[in-house]
Design a protein around this motif. Structure first.
Motif, PDB file in Angstrom:
ATOM      1  N   ARG A 104       9.069   4.880   5.885  1.00  0.00           N
ATOM      2  CA  ARG A 104       7.699   5.096   6.353  1.00  0.00           C
ATOM      3  C   ARG A 104       6.847   3.844   6.137  1.00  0.00           C
ATOM      4  O   ARG A 104       6.921   3.189   5.111  1.00  0.00           O
ATOM      5  N   ASN A 105       6.088   3.552   7.176  1.00  0.00           N
ATOM      6  CA  ASN A 105       5.125   2.451   7.101  1.00  0.00           C
ATOM      7  C   ASN A 105       5.790   1.106   6.872  1.00  0.00           C
ATOM      8  O   ASN A 105       5.327   0.292   6.066  1.00  0.00           O
ATOM      9  N   LEU A 106       6.893   0.905   7.561  1.00  0.00           N
ATOM     10  CA  LEU A 106       7.563  -0.396   7.584  1.00  0.00           C
ATOM     11  C   LEU A 106       7.767  -0.852   9.027  1.00  0.00           C
ATOM     12  O   LEU A 106       7.470  -2.003   9.362  1.00  0.00           O
ATOM     13  N   GLY A 120      16.498  -4.865  -1.796  1.00  0.00           N
ATOM     14  CA  GLY A 120      17.290  -4.874  -0.564  1.00  0.00           C
ATOM     15  C   GLY A 120      16.411  -5.010   0.651  1.00  0.00           C
ATOM     16  O   GLY A 120      15.200  -4.801   0.599  1.00  0.00           O
ATOM     17  N   ASN A 121      17.069  -5.356   1.746  1.00  0.00           N
ATOM     18  CA  ASN A 121      16.365  -5.645   2.987  1.00  0.00           C
ATOM     19  C   ASN A 121      16.954  -4.757   4.069  1.00  0.00           C
ATOM     20  O   ASN A 121      18.164  -4.795   4.319  1.00  0.00           O
ATOM     21  N   LEU A 122      16.122  -3.953   4.705  1.00  0.00           N
ATOM     22  CA  LEU A 122      16.623  -3.054   5.751  1.00  0.00           C
ATOM     23  C   LEU A 122      17.369  -3.828   6.828  1.00  0.00           C
ATOM     24  O   LEU A 122      18.314  -3.314   7.434  1.00  0.00           O
ATOM     25  N   PHE A 134       2.697  11.324  -2.854  1.00  0.00           N
ATOM     26  CA  PHE A 134       2.602  12.362  -1.820  1.00  0.00           C
ATOM     27  C   PHE A 134       1.769  11.905  -0.624  1.00  0.00           C
ATOM     28  O   PHE A 134       0.992  12.676  -0.064  1.00  0.00           O
ATOM     29  N   ARG A 135       1.962  10.668  -0.243  1.00  0.00           N
ATOM     30  CA  ARG A 135       1.306  10.161   0.964  1.00  0.00           C
ATOM     31  C   ARG A 135       1.836  10.973   2.154  1.00  0.00           C
ATOM     32  O   ARG A 135       3.048  11.143   2.298  1.00  0.00           O
ATOM     33  N   ASP A 136       0.965  11.442   3.011  1.00  0.00           N
ATOM     34  CA  ASP A 136       1.363  12.293   4.139  1.00  0.00           C
ATOM     35  C   ASP A 136       2.298  13.406   3.646  1.00  0.00           C
ATOM     36  O   ASP A 136       3.493  13.462   3.944  1.00  0.00           O
ATOM     37  N   GLU A 171       0.813  -1.226   0.000  1.00  0.00           N
ATOM     38  CA  GLU A 171       0.000   0.000   0.000  1.00  0.00           C
ATOM     39  C   GLU A 171       0.853   1.286   0.000  1.00  0.00           C
ATOM     40  O   GLU A 171       1.653   1.531   0.900  1.00  0.00           O
ATOM     41  N   THR A 172       0.639   2.115  -0.993  1.00  0.00           N
ATOM     42  CA  THR A 172       1.356   3.398  -1.067  1.00  0.00           C
ATOM     43  C   THR A 172       0.674   4.279  -2.111  1.00  0.00           C
ATOM     44  O   THR A 172      -0.138   3.784  -2.892  1.00  0.00           O
ATOM     45  N   TRP A 173       0.972   5.570  -2.120  1.00  0.00           N
ATOM     46  CA  TRP A 173       0.441   6.466  -3.156  1.00  0.00           C
ATOM     47  C   TRP A 173       1.318   7.707  -3.215  1.00  0.00           C
ATOM     48  O   TRP A 173       2.160   7.939  -2.337  1.00  0.00           O
ATOM     49  N   LEU A 221      13.221   3.907   1.670  1.00  0.00           N
ATOM     50  CA  LEU A 221      13.333   2.496   2.054  1.00  0.00           C
ATOM     51  C   LEU A 221      12.276   2.208   3.111  1.00  0.00           C
ATOM     52  O   LEU A 221      12.405   2.715   4.214  1.00  0.00           O
ATOM     53  N   PRO A 222      11.207   1.561   2.848  1.00  0.00           N
ATOM     54  CA  PRO A 222      10.892   0.829   1.638  1.00  0.00           C
ATOM     55  C   PRO A 222      10.198   1.739   0.615  1.00  0.00           C
ATOM     56  O   PRO A 222       9.382   2.598   0.958  1.00  0.00           O
ATOM     57  N   CYS A 223      10.491   1.479  -0.651  1.00  0.00           N
ATOM     58  CA  CYS A 223       9.919   2.332  -1.703  1.00  0.00           C
ATOM     59  C   CYS A 223       8.671   1.722  -2.308  1.00  0.00           C
ATOM     60  O   CYS A 223       7.995   2.378  -3.104  1.00  0.00           O
ATOM     61  N   ILE A 225      14.772   1.478  -2.220  1.00  0.00           N
ATOM     62  CA  ILE A 225      15.042   0.070  -1.888  1.00  0.00           C
ATOM     63  C   ILE A 225      13.759  -0.580  -1.385  1.00  0.00           C
ATOM     64  O   ILE A 225      12.995   0.027  -0.628  1.00  0.00           O
ATOM     65  N   ASP A 226      13.564  -1.813  -1.794  1.00  0.00           N
ATOM     66  CA  ASP A 226      12.443  -2.585  -1.255  1.00  0.00           C
ATOM     67  C   ASP A 226      12.825  -4.054  -1.297  1.00  0.00           C
ATOM     68  O   ASP A 226      13.644  -4.483  -2.111  1.00  0.00           O
ATOM     69  N   VAL A 227      12.205  -4.826  -0.411  1.00  0.00           N
ATOM     70  CA  VAL A 227      12.515  -6.246  -0.327  1.00  0.00           C
ATOM     71  C   VAL A 227      11.678  -7.044  -1.333  1.00  0.00           C
ATOM     72  O   VAL A 227      11.945  -8.225  -1.553  1.00  0.00           O
TER      73      VAL A 227
HETATM   74  C1  SAM Z   1       3.250  -0.188   3.202  1.00  0.00           C
HETATM   75  S1  SAM Z   1       4.607  -0.188   2.078  1.00  0.00           S
HETATM   76  C2  SAM Z   1       5.298   1.392   2.436  1.00  0.00           C
HETATM   77  C3  SAM Z   1       5.728   2.130   1.186  1.00  0.00           C
HETATM   78  C4  SAM Z   1       6.067   3.614   1.385  1.00  0.00           C
HETATM   79  N1  SAM Z   1       7.227   3.793   2.207  1.00  0.00           N
HETATM   80  C5  SAM Z   1       4.900   4.379   1.950  1.00  0.00           C
HETATM   81  O1  SAM Z   1       4.932   4.751   3.100  1.00  0.00           O
HETATM   82  O2  SAM Z   1       3.941   4.610   1.209  1.00  0.00           O
HETATM   83  C6  SAM Z   1       5.666  -1.366   2.920  1.00  0.00           C
HETATM   84  C7  SAM Z   1       6.786  -1.894   2.028  1.00  0.00           C
HETATM   85  O3  SAM Z   1       7.802  -2.451   2.888  1.00  0.00           O
HETATM   86  C8  SAM Z   1       8.483  -3.448   2.159  1.00  0.00           C
HETATM   87  N2  SAM Z   1       9.272  -4.246   3.120  1.00  0.00           N
HETATM   88  C9  SAM Z   1       8.809  -5.122   4.035  1.00  0.00           C
HETATM   89  N3  SAM Z   1       9.836  -5.612   4.789  1.00  0.00           N
HETATM   90  C10 SAM Z   1      10.962  -5.005   4.336  1.00  0.00           C
HETATM   91  C11 SAM Z   1      12.346  -5.079   4.692  1.00  0.00           C
HETATM   92  N4  SAM Z   1      12.753  -5.855   5.702  1.00  0.00           N
HETATM   93  N5  SAM Z   1      13.237  -4.328   4.015  1.00  0.00           N
HETATM   94  C12 SAM Z   1      12.825  -3.537   2.984  1.00  0.00           C
HETATM   95  N6  SAM Z   1      11.538  -3.427   2.591  1.00  0.00           N
HETATM   96  C13 SAM Z   1      10.613  -4.145   3.267  1.00  0.00           C
HETATM   97  C14 SAM Z   1       7.352  -4.158   1.466  1.00  0.00           C
HETATM   98  O4  SAM Z   1       7.791  -4.898   0.357  1.00  0.00           O
HETATM   99  C15 SAM Z   1       6.415  -3.008   1.083  1.00  0.00           C
HETATM  100  O5  SAM Z   1       6.672  -2.593  -0.237  1.00  0.00           O
END
Ligand code: SAM
Length: 425
Positions: free
Chosen positions: A207-209, A187-189, A75-77, A71-73, A103-105, A133-135
Motif C-alpha cells: 500500500r502506498n508504494l 528489500g526492494n520490491l 490501522f491506516r485505512d 508516512e504511515t500509521w 511490503l513496504p512496511c 520488507i522496506d527499502v
Molecule cells: C508511504 S510508505 C507506505 C507504508 C505503508 N505501506 C502504508 O501504507 O502506510 C512508502 C514506503 O515505501 C518504501 N519504498 C520505496 N520504494 C520501495 C521499493 N522499491 N521497495 C520497497 N520499499 C520501497 C519507502 O521506504 C517507504 O517506507
C-alpha cells in the motif's frame, strides 16, 4: 555550475534503484534530499557527490533513505485489515501458519497492525507469520526499535493502544506478543528476488508504494506481486492505487473500502459454502457478491473474485426486482455509501419482507461506521432467518471477539467449522 545534467543522473539512479518516478514525486524532493546528504557528507559540489554516491553502496542507501516518503500509521485505512481477517478466516486450510507480507512496511505500523488484527480475530500466537520488507534501512531501524509517538496513532478509535502497547520513553511500545509476530527485512520490491525469499503469501499488503512509480515500473511491480501471492491469496493496495491491479492480472474483491484484489485465471478459491441451502439466500462466507440465489448441493467451488456466477432459479414472488434491489444494496455497501445502504434496506424490507442478505448488508454498513451494537443486531437478524449465513456468522464472530466475548466467539467459530466440514471443499 550547470546542475541540470547531474540532477538528471540522480533521477535516473533513483528510478533504476527504487522505481521512483520524477513526474510523480517532483524534482524538488530530489533536490532537497541531495542538499541534506551533501551537507551531512560535507561535500558541497554535486559532481563530487555523484562520484561518492556511485562508488559507495552505503551512501546510496543514505540517499534512498533521504528521498523516500515514510508516512504511515497504525490501522491506516482500517477496512483493509477487516478484509484481511475475513479473507483468512474464510479461506484457511490445514494447520500451516498463515503467511502475510507487508511490503513496504515503512516504520512498522502496518505489520504490527496486521498482528493486532489477527490476534483480535482469535488467531493464536504462532498461527501466522508476518514478513515486513522496506527499502529504507532507517525505517527498519525505527520499526525494530518499535517506539511510537502520537503521529502513529491517528483517528478516534485507538483502543488497541490500551490493549497492545505499554508507555515507554518517547511514546508507546507494542507488547512482545505483537513484536515477535513480525520479521523485518531490508528489500526492494523491484529486485529480482526479494530478500525475504519466501513467496506464496496468503495476504500481501502493498500500500502506498505503487503511486511513486511510473507506469512501466508499476507493471513490473505488480508482476512481482503476482508471483509472491498464493493463487488464492489477497492483495491489498492503497486507495489511490486501486485502478492499477486490474490492469495486471487481478480482479477486485470488492470488500467495502479495502482496495482488495485476487489473482484471476488461477485455480478456484476454497469456499466454505454449505452444500444445501436451508433458507432463501444465504451468501457464502467467501464467495461471490451476487444477488440472492440458491446454493446447489454439488456445486464446484466458485471463483468468487473473477466473475459473477449466473444467478440461479429465483425464490421470491418478485424475484427479479428483489434480486436487483439486493444487488443495488450490495454495490452501495461495496462503495461505502452507508446512508444509501440504510435507506435501500428500509425500502427492500418494506417491499419484499425480511431477508437475511438485507440484514447482513445493513450489519456491514453499521460495522463500517463503527456502530458495533447495531451491526451485531442486524447480523443476528440475518442468522435468525438463515442460521447458516456464513458471512453473518463470520462478522458476528469478529465483533464478539473484539468485545472480549471469547466464549460467544468460540461458539460461532465452531458453527463455522461445522459448516466448513459439511461443505465440498
Ligand atoms: C508511504 S510508505 C507506505 C507504508 C505503508 N505501506 C502504508 O501504507 O502506510 C512508502 C514506503 O515505501 C518504501 N519504498 C520505496 N520504494 C520501495 C521499493 N522499491 N521497495 C520497497 N520499499 C520501497 C519507502 O521506504 C517507504 O517506507
Amino acid at each position: 555550475m550547470d546542475e541540470a545534467a547531474p540532477i538528471r543522473d540522480f533521477e535516473k539512479l533513483l528510478r533504476e534503484s527504487i522505481g521512483l518516478s520524477m513526474e510523480t514525486v517532483g524534482a524538488s524532493v530530489i533536490r532537497h534530499a541531495l542538499k541534506r546528504r551533501m551537507t551531512a557528507c560535507a561535500i558541497p559540489d554535486l559532481h563530487a557527490y555523484w562520484a561518492f554516491v556511485t562508488s559507495s553502496p552505503a551512501e546510496r542507501q543514505e540517499l534512498v533513505d533521504a528521498v523516500i516518503v515514510p508516512e504511515t500509521w497504525f490501522f491506516r485505512d482500517r477496512e483493509a485489515f477487516s478484509a484481511m481477517v475475513r479473507h483468512v478466516t474464510g479461506n484457511r486450510s490445514g494447520n500451516r501458519p498463515l503467511k502475510l507480507l507487508s511490503l513496504p512496511c515503512s516504520t512498522g505500523e502496518e505489520p504490527y497492525s496486521i498482528a493486532m488484527a489477527l490476534l483480535d480475530a482469535g488467531f493464536p500466537d504462532g498461527s501466522f507469520r508476518i514478513d515486513a520488507i522496506d527499502v529504507s534501512s532507517r525505517n527498519l531501524v525505527h520499526a525494530e526499535r518499535a517506539t511510537y509517538g502520537k503521529n502513529s496513532f491517528r483517528g478516534t478509535d485507538i483502543a488497541f493502544r490500551d490493549r497492545y502497547f505499554e508507555a515507554c520513553d518517547g511514546g508507546f511500545r507494542p507488547h512482545g506478543i505483537i513484536r515477535r509476530q513480525v520479521r523485518f527485512h531490508l528489500g526492494n520490491l523491484l529486485a529480482a528476488k526479494p530478500q525475504a525469499g519466501q513467496d506464496n503469501y496468503d495476504v500481501v499488503f502493498c500500500r502506498n508504494l505503487l503511486i511513486y512509480f511510473d507506469r512501466e515500473t508499476q507493471g513490473a511491480a505488480l508482476t512481482r506481486l503476482r508471483q509472491m501471492l498464493a493463487d488464492d491469496g489477497l492483495l491489498l493496495v492503497g486507495p489511490a492505487e486501486a485502478g492499477l491491479p486490474p490492469l495486471h492480472g487481478f480482479a477486485s474483491v470488492r470488500f467495502p473500502r479495502a482496495f482488495a484484489f485476487a489473482k484471476i485465471e488461477t485455480s478456484p478459491m476454497k469456499c466454505v459454502e454449505p452444500p444445501v441451502a436451508r433458507k432463501p439466500g444465504p451468501v457464502p462466507a467467501k464467495a461471490a457478491r451476487a444477488p440472492q440465489r440458491q446454493t446447489a448441493s454439488k456445486r464446484p467451488a466458485p471463483r468468487p473474485f473473477a466473475q459473477k456466477p449466473v444467478p440461479q432459479k429465483p425464490q421470491t414472488d418478485s424475484p427479479d426486482r428483489a434480486a436487483a434491489s439486493l444487488a443495488a444494496i450490495e454495490s452501495a455497501a461495496d462503495a461505502g455509501r452507508l446512508t444509501e445502504v440504510n435507506a435501500a434496506v428500509e425500502r427492500h424490507l418494506a417491499e419484499f419482507g425480511p431477508s437475511p442478505d438485507a440484514f447482513y448488508w445493513l450489519g456491514l454498513a453499521h460495522d463500517a461506521a463503527d456502530a458495533m451494537e447495531d451491526a451485531m443486531r442486524n447480523y443476528r437478524k440475518a442468522l435468525y432467518l438463515a442460521p447458516d449465513h456464513q458471512r453473518a456468522l463470520a462478522q458476528l464472530r469478529l465483533l464478539q471477539q473484539r468485545r472480549g466475548d471469547h466464549s460467544g466467539a468460540k461458539a460461532l467459530a465452531d458453527r463455522l467449522d461445522r459448516l466448513a466440514k459439511r461443505s465440498d471443499i
